[in-house]
Each structure stands twice: as structure tokens, then as C-alpha cells.
Design an enzyme around this catalytic site. Structure first.
Site, short mmCIF file in Angstrom:
data_model
loop_
_atom_site.label_atom_id
_atom_site.label_comp_id
_atom_site.label_asym_id
_atom_site.label_seq_id
_atom_site.Cartn_x
_atom_site.Cartn_y
_atom_site.Cartn_z
NE ARG A 6 -3.70 -2.39 0.20
CZ ARG A 6 -3.45 -3.69 0.02
NH1 ARG A 6 -2.25 -4.09 -0.35
NH2 ARG A 6 -4.39 -4.59 0.20
NE ARG A 65 2.40 11.24 28.40
CZ ARG A 65 2.53 10.77 29.64
NH1 ARG A 65 1.54 10.08 30.19
NH2 ARG A 65 3.62 10.95 30.32
CB CYS A 182 3.87 16.11 30.15
SG CYS A 182 3.95 16.51 28.41
CB CYS A 243 23.07 27.01 11.99
SG CYS A 243 21.84 28.28 11.90
ZN LIG Z 1 20.68 28.60 13.85
#
Ligand SMILES: [Zn+2]
Length: 338
Positions: A6, A65, A182, A243
Site C-alpha cells: 500500500r 499515551r 506534561c 548554525c
Molecule cells: Zn541557527
């Protein structure tokens, strides 16, 4: 290939996509509610290798959960990574499972993501997410942030150099105790299903090379208030410490032992500075005079008065009955030694 028929029929995947899934390795960091869903779906989808990382053991309050686990896992106090690996092997015997029972920190995160084509965030805290972000940006590994609390959830797919990273969006973690968790406001399973579904779909797109189908945004959902929002797409910030400037502060050696209060659980985790292999039989013998001791292949449980110590094979311990670091340290020193 009949079991995947599928999925192969689905034009986004096809036979080529299915073959690519079979050759892929995904890491799931944190095998709680989100991580349970990631691991099960990726195994059913035919991902070749799954690395499952978790520091905790199964408890009955997880079962509402965390769909991977059963009452038996909770009764046997199995580590979540081991219980998940056992179930995955029954779901898809072709998937190679690599369970890792450990606390993710700067000493192991780079090893844990090594050789992975995608990393899925199933954690419940910002400290671990910044570790994943640093390691994945440093090594150019795609990762998929996800979080859910109450009826609210959020997710973002991070492609190093192409999309904003976690620190581009959230420069600092919210101060401890300021954000709901939570364990303080609860969580309902449908929001887990929604966030996990988006994360899993993004992982499948990445693993099959369907990059133009990625959602390229910060997606937010509130399943109770009926609010759905998409922010973005954005680009990496030039002055992002991670980054942009490539400063991976969380990967630096902090030295010493790690102690973490497990928020809302009335428990503290203590990790020795250097992991050491614990002999459960010998430790059980030593502790039996001081209280009730039980152990299995993966952990030892010791009850003394109002406190319960769970000791893992690498000497890491979760001490329940207190949220004070000083008390936990002293119990650790008294019973486990250092
Ligand atoms: Zn970044």
C-alpha cells in the site's frame, strides 16, 4: 515486498522510496509518547535501522499515551529503550533495532547521531534538544523537533545550512520552572498523535528524498482550542551562535557528575562523571540489609524509607522521593558510593 504494497502504491514513495527506507537509519531520542509513535511508525514503514535512546523505565502513568508499552513492561520496570526494542522486533523483524539505555549528554550525543540519516526528537526538555541541535548542525544531520504539552504541540524540521535551526528560533531555553510541562499541566494523547504524525511524515520525506514536499515552517497546533498555525519558511540566521558562528557550546566538556531534577516527578537523576559497570548481584547483596532490593538484567531498584533508588548498569540513578539535589546526592553517595 507485499507487506509494503500500500505504501509502494502511494505515488510519493513508490518502489524506489521503499528501497531507500529499507537502507536508512533513523535515531529516536527519547522513547516516551512522541518517541513511541515515531519508532512504531518507522518500523512499520520499513525503515532498515532504528536507534532507540531513552534514560527512563516504563511506569503505569505512561500507558495512557505511550502507545509502545504494555502493563507488563510497567510491572517489570523495563527500560523504555529495551521494551520498545522488544515490541519493534515483533512488529517488524526486518528492522534492526539498536536500543541505548542512557542519559543523552555531551559525552555520547555525537556517537548517537553518527551514521543516522535523520534524528527524531522524542525528548521532553530543552537541554537535550539543544544538544541534539548542536550535534546535528555540527555533523550535518537532519533532525525533527517536536514537543507536546496539554493540548498544544509544535514541530519543525531542521536541515543544517538550509532551514533555521532550533537556536535561530529559540535562542535560549525558557527558564527552569517557567514553562508548563506534561508533569505539571498534563497532556492528552491526540496532540501527541498530531505532532508525531507530522514528524514521521517529514522523516519519510527526508529518507525517500522528497525534499520539495517538506513543510518548511514552524507548525503549531492546539487540538482543544482548535488552533492551527504555520510560521515561515525562514532561513538560517547569519549570527546564530549554532548554525551561523558554529559554536557548539553544549558539546563542551563540563566535567564532573551530572545531576538533573526530573521536573514534576519528585525525582532527581544522578550520573557519575565516568560511567562504571555495576554488578547488580553484588550491589543487591550489599543493600539488602538497608532496605528492599529487586533487580532485572537492566536495572536495580532499592527502597529505603520514603526514597526509591533505581540504578542502571552504568551507575546512573534516578532517586525518587525528593526534588532536592543535595538529598539525592547524599543518598547516592550513601548507597551507591562514588
Ligand atoms: Zn541557527
Amino acid at each position: 515486498m507485499d507487506r509494503y504494497s500500500r505504501q509502494i502504491l502511494f505515488s510519493g514513495i513508490g518502489a524506489d522510496g521503499q528501497r531507500r527506507l529499507g537502507q536508512a537509519r533513523a535515531a529516536v531520542i527519547g522513547c516516551g509518547a512522541l518517541g513511541s509513535a515515531h519508532a512504531e511508525s518507522l518500523a512499520r514503514a520499513g525503515v532498515g535501522r532504528l536507534r532507540l535512546v531513552d534514560r527512563d523505565f516504563v511506569e503505569s502513568s505512561n500507558l495512557q499515551r505511550q502507545t509502545m508499552f504494555t502493563e507488563r513492561d510497567a510491572t517489570e520496570h523495563l527500560p523504555k529503550a529495551i521494551a520498545a526494542a522488544n515490541h519493534i522486533r515483533e512488529i517488524n523483524s526486518e528492522t534492526v533495532v539498536e536500543p541505548e539505555v542512557l542519559d543523552v549528554n555531551h559525552t555520547n550525543i555525537e556517537r548517537l547521531i553518527r551514521g543516522c540519516d535523520v534524528v527524531l526528537d522524542g525528548t521532553d526538555n530543552f537541554a537535550t534538544r539543544y544538544l541534539i541541535n548542536d550535534a546535528c548542525i555540527k555533523h550535518g544531520v537532519n533532525w525533527i523537533y517536536g514537543a507536546a504539552v496539554g493540548s498544544y504541540g509544535v514541530t519543525m524540521t531542521i536541515r543544517p545550512g538550509t532551514s533555521p535551526c532550533l537556536r535561530c528560533i529559540f535562542e535560549e531555553a525558557p527558564p527552569a520552572g517557567s514553562a508548563p510541562t506534561c508533569d505539571t499541566v498534563g497532556v492528552i494523547m491526540p496532540i501527541i498523535s498530531i505532532v508525531a504524525a507530522v514528524q514521521i511524515t517529514e522523516a519519510i520525506k527526508l529518507l525517500t528524498g522528497q525534499l520539495d514536499q517538506l513543510h518548511n515552517s514552524l507548525m503549531q497546533f492546539d487540538v482543544w482550542r482548535n488552533e492551527w498555525r504555520r510560521i515561515g519558511p525562514g532561513t538560517p540566521l547569519a549570527d546564530c551562535p549554532t548554525c551561523g558562528r558554529r559554536e557548539f557550546s553544549t558539546l563542551a566538556d563540563t566535567g564532573g557528575e551530572f545531576v538533573a531534577v526530573l521536573c514534576g516527578r519528585n525525582a532527581v537523576q544522578v550520573c557519575p562523571a565516568r560511567p562504571i559497570a555495576i554488578n547488580f548481584q553484588a550491589l543487591a547483596q550489599r543493600l539488602s540489609a538497608a532496605g528492599e532490593v529487586k533487580f532485572n538484567d537492566y536495572l536495580l531498584r532499592f527502597r529505603a524509607g520514603d526514597y526509591e533508588l533505581t540504578v542502571f548498569q552504568d551507575a546512573r540513578s534516578i532517586i525518587r522521593g525528593t526534588d532536592e539535589v543535595a538529598i539525592a546526592r547524599s543518598l547516592y553517595a550513601r548507597y551507591i558510593g562514588n
